[in-house]
Motif scaffolding. Sequence first.
Motif, PDB file in Angstrom:
ATOM      1  N   ARG A 126      37.174 -20.584  17.342  1.00 12.56           N
ATOM      2  CA  ARG A 126      35.962 -19.751  17.483  1.00 12.56           C
ATOM      3  C   ARG A 126      36.019 -18.777  18.772  1.00 12.56           C
ATOM      4  O   ARG A 126      36.610 -19.173  19.749  1.00 12.56           O
ATOM      5  CB  ARG A 126      34.546 -20.531  17.545  1.00 12.56           C
ATOM      6  CG  ARG A 126      34.575 -21.518  18.583  1.00 12.56           C
ATOM      7  CD  ARG A 126      33.740 -22.514  18.364  1.00 12.56           C
ATOM      8  NE  ARG A 126      33.526 -23.865  19.101  1.00 12.56           N
ATOM      9  CZ  ARG A 126      34.227 -24.576  19.628  1.00 12.56           C
ATOM     10  NH1 ARG A 126      35.355 -24.635  18.973  1.00 12.56           N
ATOM     11  NH2 ARG A 126      34.004 -25.500  20.572  1.00 12.56           N
ATOM     12  N   GLY A 128      34.602 -15.155  21.247  1.00 11.03           N
ATOM     13  CA  GLY A 128      34.251 -13.750  20.897  1.00 11.03           C
ATOM     14  C   GLY A 128      34.442 -12.936  22.346  1.00 11.03           C
ATOM     15  O   GLY A 128      34.660 -13.419  23.452  1.00 11.03           O
ATOM     16  N   SER A 143      34.627 -10.919  17.324  1.00 14.68           N
ATOM     17  CA  SER A 143      34.638 -12.684  17.221  1.00 14.68           C
ATOM     18  C   SER A 143      35.219 -13.056  15.985  1.00 14.68           C
ATOM     19  O   SER A 143      35.596 -12.304  15.087  1.00 14.68           O
ATOM     20  CB  SER A 143      33.041 -12.682  17.046  1.00 14.68           C
ATOM     21  OG  SER A 143      32.586 -12.126  15.699  1.00 14.68           O
ATOM     22  N   TRP A 144      35.794 -14.350  16.245  1.00 16.60           N
ATOM     23  CA  TRP A 144      36.573 -15.019  15.144  1.00 16.60           C
ATOM     24  C   TRP A 144      36.134 -16.184  14.853  1.00 16.60           C
ATOM     25  O   TRP A 144      35.278 -16.930  15.794  1.00 16.60           O
ATOM     26  CB  TRP A 144      37.972 -14.977  15.689  1.00 16.60           C
ATOM     27  CG  TRP A 144      38.335 -15.855  16.932  1.00 16.60           C
ATOM     28  CD1 TRP A 144      38.677 -16.988  16.942  1.00 16.60           C
ATOM     29  CD2 TRP A 144      38.334 -15.446  18.251  1.00 16.60           C
ATOM     30  NE1 TRP A 144      39.004 -17.437  18.217  1.00 16.60           N
ATOM     31  CE2 TRP A 144      38.554 -16.189  18.870  1.00 16.60           C
ATOM     32  CE3 TRP A 144      38.072 -14.002  18.774  1.00 16.60           C
ATOM     33  CZ2 TRP A 144      38.824 -16.215  20.493  1.00 16.60           C
ATOM     34  CZ3 TRP A 144      38.125 -13.929  20.181  1.00 16.60           C
ATOM     35  CH2 TRP A 144      38.568 -14.854  20.975  1.00 16.60           C
ATOM     36  N   GLU A 147      31.752 -19.183  15.471  1.00 14.05           N
ATOM     37  CA  GLU A 147      30.851 -18.562  16.614  1.00 14.05           C
ATOM     38  C   GLU A 147      31.591 -17.836  17.569  1.00 14.05           C
ATOM     39  O   GLU A 147      32.642 -17.696  17.687  1.00 14.05           O
ATOM     40  CB  GLU A 147      29.930 -19.693  17.312  1.00 14.05           C
ATOM     41  CG  GLU A 147      29.124 -20.659  16.226  1.00 14.05           C
ATOM     42  CD  GLU A 147      28.801 -21.626  17.216  1.00 14.05           C
ATOM     43  OE1 GLU A 147      27.500 -21.297  17.929  1.00 14.05           O
ATOM     44  OE2 GLU A 147      28.714 -22.930  17.102  1.00 14.05           O
ATOM     45  N   GLN A 149      27.541 -15.963  17.284  1.00 12.74           N
ATOM     46  CA  GLN A 149      26.826 -15.266  16.443  1.00 12.74           C
ATOM     47  C   GLN A 149      26.794 -13.715  16.827  1.00 12.74           C
ATOM     48  O   GLN A 149      26.643 -12.781  16.037  1.00 12.74           O
ATOM     49  CB  GLN A 149      25.590 -15.873  16.035  1.00 12.74           C
ATOM     50  CG  GLN A 149      25.333 -17.140  15.432  1.00 12.74           C
ATOM     51  CD  GLN A 149      25.952 -17.289  14.082  1.00 12.74           C
ATOM     52  OE1 GLN A 149      26.082 -16.303  13.341  1.00 12.74           O
ATOM     53  NE2 GLN A 149      26.435 -18.320  13.790  1.00 12.74           N
ATOM     54  N   TYR A 151      28.349 -11.812  19.231  1.00 11.09           N
ATOM     55  CA  TYR A 151      29.395 -10.933  19.299  1.00 11.09           C
ATOM     56  C   TYR A 151      30.165 -10.330  18.266  1.00 11.09           C
ATOM     57  O   TYR A 151      29.943 -10.739  17.089  1.00 11.09           O
ATOM     58  CB  TYR A 151      30.601 -11.721  20.228  1.00 11.09           C
ATOM     59  CG  TYR A 151      30.309 -11.916  21.621  1.00 11.09           C
ATOM     60  CD1 TYR A 151      29.176 -12.254  22.184  1.00 11.09           C
ATOM     61  CD2 TYR A 151      31.549 -11.810  22.374  1.00 11.09           C
ATOM     62  CE1 TYR A 151      29.034 -12.348  23.766  1.00 11.09           C
ATOM     63  CE2 TYR A 151      31.387 -11.901  23.751  1.00 11.09           C
ATOM     64  CZ  TYR A 151      30.071 -12.146  24.757  1.00 11.09           C
ATOM     65  OH  TYR A 151      30.087 -12.353  25.668  1.00 11.09           O
ATOM     66  N   GLY A 152      30.882  -9.449  18.425  1.00 12.50           N
ATOM     67  CA  GLY A 152      31.819  -8.970  17.309  1.00 12.50           C
ATOM     68  C   GLY A 152      31.073  -7.992  16.709  1.00 12.50           C
ATOM     69  O   GLY A 152      30.061  -7.206  16.848  1.00 12.50           O
ATOM     70  N   ASP A 155      31.063  -8.715   9.996  1.00 14.62           N
ATOM     71  CA  ASP A 155      31.556 -10.093   9.924  1.00 14.62           C
ATOM     72  C   ASP A 155      32.553 -10.700  10.596  1.00 14.62           C
ATOM     73  O   ASP A 155      33.562 -10.002  11.030  1.00 14.62           O
ATOM     74  CB  ASP A 155      31.826 -10.393   8.445  1.00 14.62           C
ATOM     75  CG  ASP A 155      30.797 -10.188   7.327  1.00 14.62           C
ATOM     76  OD1 ASP A 155      29.720 -10.383   7.726  1.00 14.62           O
ATOM     77  OD2 ASP A 155      31.167  -9.962   6.217  1.00 14.62           O
ATOM     78  N   ARG A 156      32.377 -11.767  11.218  1.00 21.57           N
ATOM     79  CA  ARG A 156      33.592 -12.424  12.004  1.00 21.57           C
ATOM     80  C   ARG A 156      35.026 -12.491  11.465  1.00 21.57           C
ATOM     81  O   ARG A 156      35.073 -12.958  10.193  1.00 21.57           O
ATOM     82  CB  ARG A 156      33.150 -13.764  12.607  1.00 21.57           C
ATOM     83  CG  ARG A 156      31.872 -13.715  13.316  1.00 21.57           C
ATOM     84  CD  ARG A 156      31.511 -14.810  14.198  1.00 21.57           C
ATOM     85  NE  ARG A 156      31.139 -15.999  13.066  1.00 21.57           N
ATOM     86  CZ  ARG A 156      29.873 -16.173  12.583  1.00 21.57           C
ATOM     87  NH1 ARG A 156      29.039 -15.118  12.906  1.00 21.57           N
ATOM     88  NH2 ARG A 156      29.524 -16.610  11.773  1.00 21.57           N
ATOM     89  N   ASN A 183      34.810  -6.903  11.900  1.00 20.97           N
ATOM     90  CA  ASN A 183      35.937  -7.543  12.195  1.00 20.97           C
ATOM     91  C   ASN A 183      36.753  -8.333  11.149  1.00 20.97           C
ATOM     92  O   ASN A 183      38.080  -8.142  11.341  1.00 20.97           O
ATOM     93  CB  ASN A 183      35.521  -8.697  13.380  1.00 20.97           C
ATOM     94  CG  ASN A 183      35.075  -7.998  14.598  1.00 20.97           C
ATOM     95  OD1 ASN A 183      34.339  -8.694  15.348  1.00 20.97           O
ATOM     96  ND2 ASN A 183      35.467  -6.799  15.016  1.00 20.97           N
ATOM     97  N   ARG A 184      36.080  -8.834  10.223  1.00 15.29           N
ATOM     98  CA  ARG A 184      36.986  -9.324   9.083  1.00 15.29           C
ATOM     99  C   ARG A 184      37.549  -8.320   8.230  1.00 15.29           C
ATOM    100  O   ARG A 184      38.890  -8.782   7.958  1.00 15.29           O
ATOM    101  CB  ARG A 184      35.929 -10.142   8.268  1.00 15.29           C
ATOM    102  CG  ARG A 184      36.614 -11.004   7.041  1.00 15.29           C
ATOM    103  CD  ARG A 184      35.613 -11.749   6.193  1.00 15.29           C
ATOM    104  NE  ARG A 184      35.170 -12.955   7.173  1.00 15.29           N
ATOM    105  CZ  ARG A 184      36.130 -14.118   7.289  1.00 15.29           C
ATOM    106  NH1 ARG A 184      36.992 -14.158   6.658  1.00 15.29           N
ATOM    107  NH2 ARG A 184      35.413 -15.281   7.955  1.00 15.29           N
TER     108      ARG A 184
END
Length: 515
Positions: A126, A128, A143-144, A147, A149, A151-152, A155-156, A183-184
């Motif tokens: 996790r 960001g 963000s990845w 968490e 929530q 950031y990013g 979707d992470r 991001n996803r």
Amino acid sequence: MRLRRWTILFVLFSVLVASCIGGGKAPTQGEGGEPQMLISEVLAGAEGNNNHEFIELYNTSPTTPVDIEGWTLWYQLEEGKDQRILYRWREKAVIPPHGHYLLGRTGEDFDPEVDAYFDTPLATSRGGLLLRKPDDALGDSLSWGAEPQRYGEGDRAPAMDRGVSLERKPGGEEGNAVDTGDNREDFTLNAQPRPQGTGSRATPLVEEYLEVVLSGPREVEPGAEFQFVLEVTNYTGQELHDLRGEVPLPEEMEVISASDSFTVEDKHAIWEAAILEEGQTLSSQLTVQAPWTYISTKVANYFVKAEDWDIPSFGGPVRTTIAGGSIPVETARTLVGKEVAVEGIATMYTGGYYAGSGNTKFYLEDETGGIQVWVPGGENKVEVQLGDRVRAQGQLQLYRGAVELVVNDVEKVDVLQESASELPLEPERVSIERAAKDESLAGELIQVEGEVVRSEEFSYSYELDLMDEEACVLTLYVDKNTTMTVEAVEVGERYQATGILEVRDSRLQLYPRIQ
């Protein structure tokens, strides 16, 4: 009617929140418009080495370099944890067109050379990142994992594994310009990370390009002369004309000489060539002198372009560490606040002068001058005798007007050769008038002669005043730690005194060493 109004307000509020945390971007491939800086790849550790981490940035513009001085990169591990600045660009940092910038974890080696280092560890599960402009406006975010929530964008991205990075699409040789605001959607897991920095080829890769490479030694001794070599190779498929480049040099370095193709203006080397044929390489040299202090230097932001190839081509950073060796004492005395190493003959033994509880002090002298060395915590750990050849490394400071080399690590005091004689160094004979006035003699072993006109005892010392025929007076400070006594010294008699001349509270005094 009221319900519809609240619905509109809610939608507007949602759009504002999304824009604040980085969402809502339109797709971009970096063609045309303003250059955009994107987070392009992140690695949070490798198999067997959690510290092998990097963060890579990408310039989407095919023609315009971007200077990110003043930008900041923020990191948050998870929701509710403190956000912290992972890196702040405090000086010029140019990212080439369609080029990258590489941040690597401190202490780790990468290929290519990293552009800068960061210290904060990343997590694979996790995290960001926020890239902010100098005015604190959002540049990009990622963000990845689970968490945080807020950031990013959208979707992470998925969590990483050791040795598996997150890379922005399309990736590799095709560049990293895809930015849909999710991001996803924009990132993919990459099992074969390949970091890229300012010295890497521009992506998407093209067959025609201008290659610029600067090389120099990784380590040199203080004051050493060495060369930087600039090589410019033409792979553009055409003959180039009126080439011009710039190589900003570190302030600490002095240019000794340069090839005819270079013109040096205030630590800025301008390189010029009339013609560069296809496939030809031009090589030019800059001969510089390293500073006398222990520092690490970096040459970066250098480039070359041509009249018929106006997109600037950049090279990667060249780091040179100044380490090892020693410098003349006379030079060291001018570098207060800097870290240096000196080597010389001990003109005062440890324990002879009061140095504070648990500490020790001695003096070294070479052919250029003398200097006081203070080792906090060195009592019973550092032993130096008169005549020993010693090398000491530390930071130069002023103490009551005296230049003092402060060595905080006892391992950095090395006795290179023990003395075969108690008095191996002959003192310089000087007049009392000169000894009382010439501060260039401070730290040196000297000998004077005159009439004692005052003898006085204090808690930790004795003081004697020597006077010459012109009524010039020099005070002798006799430290009781030397075990000397002045009981037999008579006022009105003539004496010869040998010791170290030193400044104390703006006054030169002589410090005798032995009876």
